[in-house]
Design a protein around this motif. Sequence first.
Motif: not given
Length: 412
Positions: A66-72
Amino acid sequence: MYEYAIAWEWLAFAARWFHVVTAIAWIGSSFYFIALDLGLVKRPHLPPGAYGEEWQVHGGGFYHIQKYLVAPAQMPEHLTWFKYESYFTWISGFLMLCIVYYGGADLFLIDPHVLDITPTVAILISLASLAFGWLVYDLLCKSPLGRNTWGLMAVLYVVLVFMAWGYTQLFTGRAAFLHLGAFTATIMSANVFMIIIPNQKIVVADLIAGRTPDPKYGQIAKQRSLHNNYLTLPVIFFMLSNHYPLAFGTAFNWVIAALVFLMGVTIRHWFNTTHARKGRPTWTWIVTLVLFILIMWLSTVPKLLTGETDAAAVAPAFQQFAGDQHFPAVKQLISTRCSMCHAAEPAYEGIVRPPKGVMLENDAEIAAHAREIYIQAGRSHAMPPGNITDITPDERKLLVAWFESAVEGQKQ
């Protein structure tokens, strides 16, 4: 002193091996993450902040990414950074530049018929050009033009073509192509070191401190990553080109370089579009093939159009080899065993250009390549390939005696 040539050759081999290993690691991870990023799928069940996910299978196992554009929402206990592959690729490449082109500036870097300068001046120009490339590129990215990604890439292409032409006005054709690759690779590695990793660290620091990370840092890093994406394949071409004089050994080499950058774009566009599941644009391969055919034609344009000239004067740095007592016998040996391939117009069937651009038809050319002759045909049996011209053990001993005698004479 003559053993220094052997040690230097092994040092160059070790540095090249190091460079190839680190480059495989950097390019491999880069290609993987580009394909992963383009293949991400948005699904309703994704956790807050997640942009997309991908399921992959490899080595008998399944991976859910899974990818987070900013951060989890929370920082994971372990975070893997992909940066050292880039750093060590540049460091090992610069080491190669120092060993081969700075250490052998008289032969590999400087062509007096292009620009008659001293090795010190040539090396300073080389270093300054690499720094100049990053400064100009970074300023362009941070200027208002940087808001237009594709417009910025178009201007960057113009800069690269200018540098391709400029390098051919300063150095040998081989060195010009190598420097163009180093110029581009410096931009790519500096992107990682100066922009991408620092921006990611800012995001991580904000998250740990309980602040909401600014998404602009991720957007800037993604733009630089996109540039690296399209520059990778041309860099590989230029790094390999020193083995293929048909690429660099013509007055139109800077035009060839310009077309190579375009081929890098068309090939990467196919992969990017395919990984993004937006179809398979086969037209990109047709354009690539046309560009490659044009490059092939430019590499074989008759010399009457290129204005190429022959150099017969022995450079001061190599006069001890031409003046050695063994040289007349060596010259006769080379004309018998080597010049059918290493000539402006090779006589050996199937060879249209001298291997690696090395010609051994006159005193200047033979003297300039004394170290390579010593290593390739004297201390080893690499040349002629398969001993196709039946060079004898005594003739190899003559080549060894010539080089070592000249080196010993220079010491006295």
